[in-house]
Design a protein around this motif. Structure first.
Motif, mmCIF file in Angstrom:
data_model
loop_
_atom_site.group_PDB
_atom_site.id
_atom_site.type_symbol
_atom_site.label_atom_id
_atom_site.label_comp_id
_atom_site.label_asym_id
_atom_site.label_seq_id
_atom_site.Cartn_x
_atom_site.Cartn_y
_atom_site.Cartn_z
ATOM 1 N N TYR A 1 0.774 -1.243 0.000
ATOM 2 C CA TYR A 1 0.000 0.000 0.000
ATOM 3 C C TYR A 1 0.806 1.295 0.000
ATOM 4 C CZ TYR A 1 -4.125 -2.848 0.822
ATOM 5 O OH TYR A 1 -5.141 -3.759 0.695
ATOM 6 N N ARG B 1 0.826 3.160 -3.354
ATOM 7 C CA ARG B 1 -0.487 3.749 -3.650
ATOM 8 C C ARG B 1 -0.704 5.036 -2.860
ATOM 9 N NH1 ARG B 1 -5.159 -0.739 -3.178
ATOM 10 N NH2 ARG B 1 -6.303 1.206 -2.713
ATOM 11 N N ASN C 1 -1.242 8.699 -4.651
ATOM 12 C CA ASN C 1 -2.530 9.364 -4.461
ATOM 13 C C ASN C 1 -2.837 9.474 -2.966
ATOM 14 O OD1 ASN C 1 -5.130 10.348 -4.476
ATOM 15 N ND2 ASN C 1 -6.059 8.495 -5.345
ATOM 16 N N ASN D 1 -5.149 10.850 -1.491
ATOM 17 C CA ASN D 1 -6.573 10.734 -1.178
ATOM 18 C C ASN D 1 -7.104 9.305 -1.280
ATOM 19 O OD1 ASN D 1 -7.092 13.531 -0.661
ATOM 20 N ND2 ASN D 1 -6.900 13.897 -2.871
ATOM 21 N N ASP D 2 -6.215 8.362 -1.542
ATOM 22 C CA ASP D 2 -6.592 6.944 -1.576
ATOM 23 C C ASP D 2 -6.784 6.503 -0.123
ATOM 24 O OD1 ASP D 2 -6.692 4.152 -1.651
ATOM 25 O OD2 ASP D 2 -5.216 3.988 -3.266
ATOM 26 N N GLU E 1 -8.203 3.960 1.304
ATOM 27 C CA GLU E 1 -7.879 2.582 1.646
ATOM 28 C C GLU E 1 -6.382 2.429 1.893
ATOM 29 O OE1 GLU E 1 -8.314 -2.029 0.009
ATOM 30 O OE2 GLU E 1 -8.353 -0.357 -1.415
ATOM 31 N N ALA E 2 -5.567 3.011 1.002
ATOM 32 C CA ALA E 2 -4.112 2.932 1.168
ATOM 33 C C ALA E 2 -3.679 3.647 2.438
ATOM 34 C CB ALA E 2 -3.411 3.525 -0.049
ATOM 35 N N ARG E 3 -4.265 4.808 2.716
ATOM 36 C CA ARG E 3 -3.933 5.545 3.942
ATOM 37 C C ARG E 3 -4.288 4.710 5.178
ATOM 38 N NH1 ARG E 3 -0.223 9.426 2.938
ATOM 39 N NH2 ARG E 3 -1.038 11.213 1.777
#
Length: 387
Positions: free
Chosen positions: A231, A234, A238, A240-241, A243-245
């Motif tokens: 992750y 990702r 981005n 604003n991702d 899920e990755a954050r």
């Protein structure tokens, strides 16, 4: 034969998207009246401070704001400035410290809370378990996925007079409550996402091969590595991702739980010296040093553990040499993808500084749990290889 592995972390940990909304409920029974907020100007600009101010006002808790964390490495002078808010002349009786930010903010808040309760100077507490009285209660609201300072008993404070990063560790500086809400992490700039993310990898690797590793910390460390390799790229591309954050947030917490209880090693002992002198991103130093320290440590690490590390990074290895090579390549590829510098020279480190750095690294408490004990020349050689 005794073989204890005590496990330390904050009493309460609020984790996940929207978890900040649970904080007021945690504070209802505390009977608080005044708090010191420790933060930096960027957190104010982003509006994060305002969210906490609303909560405190609704709970009728008055507060003052110390926003003097001016760069990513907290210093003795930052701590001393924060302590002026406790000056009796102002009759401020804080019964809570709240930090809002990343590792440097949390470290400074821990130091302020510790000295306010124990007296003296923060320089008196360098080393392990020298803080004998509980610090002023501390809530750490985290905005980065890297240092895990919000859940650990470590504070790293630069002593400007010596150009040394002091490692201060004591259970008495653990925050009472940590908050890890990925909504507070979406605005992290790319360079901070990268540096803090690679810091998670270094925490995980070092805790996994530490002399104090246990089955509990092993599971956390390997899980954190797997999340980072899935992750971090990702989150870097981005911000604003969500899920990755969120997954990087979990990786940060898991790695923090691992190293808080298993310890670290030469990567951090060596990186601390560079940051104390050059005041750049701690995670970048770790990313550069990691493959070279691992190569040095390999002879003292069982083959199975190195194979497991490689596997967590998505690499298959059938022998110790192959595992070491593939781990090194995986780390360098990840660092390249997220624009971490490839060598210490790129970060302004000069060869004539290495002996002093090496002497100080061997004194750093992070070195105590490194799996292989090195000489001064060993540490110099690792630095040289990483240049």
């Amino acid at each position: 034969m005794e073989n204890t592995h005590n496990f330390f972390m904050p009493k309460t940990n609020l984790i996940g998207v929207g978890s900040i909304k649970d904080l007021p409920n945690e504070l209802l029974g505390w009977k608080l009246n005044k708090a010191l907020i420790v933060t930096d100007k960027n957190m104010i600009k982003l509006g994060y401070l305002e969210k906490i101010e609303v909560m405190l006002k609704n709970l009728f808790i008055t507060y003052d704001i110390f926003d003097g964390i001016l760069h990513p490495n907290s210093t003795v002078s930052f701590v001393e400035e924060g302590l002026t808010y406790f000056d009796k002349l102002f009759r401020r009786a804080y019964n809570l410290v709240i930090s809002i930010g990343g590792g440097s903010v949390h470290d400074c808040a821990k130091a302020i809370a510790a000295v306010a309760a124990n007296g003296g100077s923060i320089t008196d507490y360098e080393g392990y378990n020298k803080i004998t009285q509980p610090a002023v209660p501390h809530i750490a609201i985290n905005t980065t996925a890297g240092s895990a300072s919000e859940i650990t008993m470590f504070a790293i404070i630069t002593d400007e007079s010596r150009k040394v990063k002091m490692s201060i560790a004591a259970p008495n500086i653990l925050p009472f409550i940590s908050v890890n809400d990925p909504m507070f992490m979406a605005t992290m700039p790319q360079d901070i996402t990268a540096s803090s993310g690679i810091d998670v990898v270094s925490h995980s690797v070092e805790s996994y091969i530490s002399t104090e590793a246990s089955p509990m910390t092993d599971t956390l460390a390997l899980g954190a590595i797997e999340l980072v390799f899935n992750y971090l790229r990702r989150a870097y591309v981005n911000g604003n991702d969500l899920e990755a954050r969120e997954q990087m947030m979990y990786a940060n917490v898991m790695a923090g739980m691992a190293f808080n209880n298993a310890g670290l090693g030469y990567i951090h002992a060596m990186a601390h010296q560079l940051g104390g002198s050059h005041n750049q991103g701690h995670g970048n130093y770790n990313g550069i040093l990691l493959p070279y320290v691992l190569q040095f440590n390999a002879e003292s690490v069982p083959e199975k553990r190195l194979v497991n590390l490689a596997e967590a990074m998505g690499e298959k290895a059938d022998s110790k040499p192959e595992a070491v090579e593939k781990i090194g390549m995986a780390i360098k590829k990840l660092c390249s993808d997220i624009k971490i510098p490839s060598g210490l020279k790129m970060m302004g480190i000069e060869k004539n500084e290495l002996e002093t750095f090496s002497q100080n690294a061997l004194k750093d408490i992070a070195a105590l749990t490194n799996p292989r004990k090195g000489t001064l020349q060993d540490i110099i050689s690792i630095y040289e290889a990483a240049m």
